[in-house]
Every structure is written in structure tokens, then in C-alpha cells.
Design an enzyme around this catalytic site. Structure first.
Site, PDB file in Angstrom:
ATOM      1  N   TYR A 164       0.839  -1.214   0.000  1.00  0.00           N
ATOM      2  CA  TYR A 164       0.000   0.000   0.000  1.00  0.00           C
ATOM      3  C   TYR A 164       0.870   1.259   0.000  1.00  0.00           C
ATOM      4  CZ  TYR A 164      -3.773   3.123   1.627  1.00  0.00           C
ATOM      5  OH  TYR A 164      -4.695   4.131   1.756  1.00  0.00           O
ATOM      6  N   LYS A 168       1.097   4.183  -2.862  1.00  0.00           N
ATOM      7  CA  LYS A 168       0.761   5.584  -2.595  1.00  0.00           C
ATOM      8  C   LYS A 168       1.973   6.501  -2.813  1.00  0.00           C
ATOM      9  CE  LYS A 168      -3.598   4.973  -1.534  1.00  0.00           C
ATOM     10  NZ  LYS A 168      -4.669   5.519  -2.377  1.00  0.00           N
TER      11      LYS A 168
END
Ligand code: NDP
Length: 256
Positions: A164, A168
Site C-alpha cells: 500500500y 501511494k
């Protein structure tokens, strides 16, 4: 317009067409409602249509304009079709909010190829595919606002989120680059990096972890989806004409 669409910001987006991915719940729903509340016509995108239709109906019930598009952001053909349909229906595309995202948290030794691919494909590839598809009509219109929903996890890292936070951080890098590529066409590209916001995604952390999270946040509470939507609304507004390639962190002081 009902209270759900009211914002403390006075922003006029009337006549503008917007796409919001992941608009069926959480941040995407709040963002779609806020943009519509300021007069934008909103194309609501997600894979499932039930909750997406609820978002669109809430906008319509409040006097706004919304359309539903079932689309997986990882599917380039489907993404292109959404952008083409919006331009065909509303003439132009002014605002793109890349918000669709998923988590598959686990520590690195246990992270499967599928955990990695699902998160990077949705969060990073999905943002790339929509940005590329939107760039052409925005360049033709010599105007655009692209707002990518990143995360504090992409700024500072978070154990259990290698996939994740990589996705990002990638979104933030892409934001800065595309901002430089498109600035000459009056297209701004910015990211919003939320901290912990009350949605289904954070509910999945469970009450014990959430209490610990709240202790770490200087504001001593998690944020509300509307508090992210207001940041997006500002970046979509005329007031943000000269802001591009930036990351607006909205986290109650977590990363300060
Ligand atoms: P939710 O899980 O509540 O909602 C995610 C949305 O994305 C849903 O509408 C979902 O609909 C959609 N979505 C997921 N995968 C796809 C796909 N492949 N194609 C199209 N749509 C998809 O998430 P949040 O509202 O909490 O988060 C929204 C964004 O904000 C994400 O990018 C997240 O990473 C980011 N964020 C959230 C934080 C938080 O604290 N909540 C903190 C920092 C960042 P469907 O499943 O039907 O496709």
C-alpha cells in the site's frame, strides 16, 4: 441542495464535469457529494453498482447531476470508455479524482504476489490509466484538475503496508511528474494524503488498533470523509489555480 452536499467552502463548479473513482462509499462518496454540491456534474465510478447508485441518487435527490459507471480501474479499456462517455455526454472533462483504492495489509514475509499485485494495480495502475485517459480531453480543453488520493502511508511508511505505501508513494511521484508535464495547459495535478479517516477501510482495523491509532494522532480523533472532501474541493476550485504538483496532508497532525 440538502445538508449532505453543504460545504463550508464557497466554490462554484457549475458547468464542470467531474469523474470520481471509488465513489460508492467512504471518501469517494463524500468527494462526489461535495463536488456535486458545488455544481459539478459527477460521474461516479466503482466496480459494484448498488452503493454507487445510492451515491448518484443522493446527489440527484439534492438537485445535482450524477451518472453511474461500473468500471474496474485496473481495466484500461473500461477506463477509456468511462472518459469517452463523460466527454460525449457533458462535452468536456474538467475534474478527475483518482480515489479508488484497496488495502491487503500483512508483514512483508507473509505478503503474497496477489497481495502486492491487487494493491499496486488498483491504487497505482488505476490512477495511471485514468490520468492518461483524462489528459487528452483536458489538454484539448486547456483546463483540468487532477486530484489523486494518496495516503500518509505513502509519505512515512507503515508496518504491514509495504504494498500500500509503495502504491501511494508511486501515486505521489506520478502526481509531481504529470503536474510538470501538464502545467502549460492549465491543468493542475495534486495529491491529498489523508491520515486515518472513518470509513470501511479503517473499520477493518478493529477497535483495539483504532484506539491505539487515535492515541497517536495529535488531534486525538480520526478524520471524517467530509474533511478530505473539503481539501479536494479547494484543489478543484479556482482558488487553487497556481497550486500544482503538491501533496496536501490532512491527518490531524499525524505527520507534522
Ligand atoms: P473504501 O474501502 O471505503 O472505498 C473504496 C472505494 O473504491 C469503493 O467505492 C470501491 O468500490 C472502490 N474500488 C476499489 N477497487 C476498485 C477498482 N478496482 N475499480 C473501481 N473501484 C474500486 O475506501 P476509503 O473511502 O477508506 O478510501 C478511499 C481512498 O482513500 C483510497 O485510495 C484509500 O487508499 C485512501 N485513503 C483512505 C484512508 C482512510 O483512512 N480511510 C487513509 C488514507 C488514504 P467497489 O469495491 O464496488 O469497486
Amino acid at each position: 441542495m440538502t445538508d449532505t452536499l453543504k460545504s463550508p467552502l464557497q466554490v462554484d463548479l457549475s458547468g464542470q464535469a467531474a469523474i470520481v473513482t471509488g465513489a460508492s462509499r467512504g471518501l469517494g462518496r463524500a468527494i462526489a457529494l461535495a463536488l456535486a454540491g458545488s455544481g459539478a456534474k459527477v460521474a461516479c465510478v466503482a466496480r459494484g453498482t448498488d452503493k454507487l447508485t445510492e451515491t448518484a441518487n443522493a446527489i440527484r435527490a439534492a438537485g445535482g447531476t450524477a451518472e453511474v459507471f461500473a468500471c474496474d480501474v485496473t481495466d484500461g479499456q473500461s477506463v477509456q470508455q468511462v472518459v469517452d462517455s463523460v466527454v460525449e455526454k457533458w462535452g468536456k472533462l474538467h475534474i478527475l479524482v483518482n480515489n479508488a483504492g484497496v488495502t491487503r495489509d500483512t508483514l512483508i514475509p507473509r505478503m503474497s504476489d496477489e497481495d502486492w499485485d491487487a494493491v499496486v494495480n488498483t491504487n497505482l495502475r488505476g490512477t495511471f490509466l485514468f490520468t492518461r485517459a483524462a489528459a487528452r480531453p483536458m489538454m484539448q480543453g486547456r483546463y483540468g484538475r487532477i486530484i489523486n488520493i494518496a495516503s500518509v502511508s505513502g509519505l512515512s511508511g507503515n508496518p504491514g503496508q509495504a504494498n500500500y505505501s509503495a502504491s501511494k508513494a508511486g501515486v505521489i511521484g506520478m502526481t509531481r511528474t504529470v503536474a510538470k508535464e501538464l502545467a502549460g495547459r492549465k491543468i493542475t495535478v495534486n495529491a491529498v494524503a489523508p491520515g486515518f479517516i472513518e470509513t470501511e477501510m479503517t473499520e477493518a482495523l478493529g477497535p483495539v488498533v483504532l484506539e491505539e491509532v487515535k492515541r497517536r494522532i495529535p488531534a486525538k480523533r480520526v478524520g471524517q470523509p467530509a474533511e478530505i472532501a473539503y481539501g479536494v474541493l479547494f484543489l478543484a476550485s479556482e482558488a487553487a489555480n497556481y497550486i500544482t504538483g503538491q501533496v496536501l496532508t490532512i491527518d490531524g497532525g499525524l505527520c507534522a
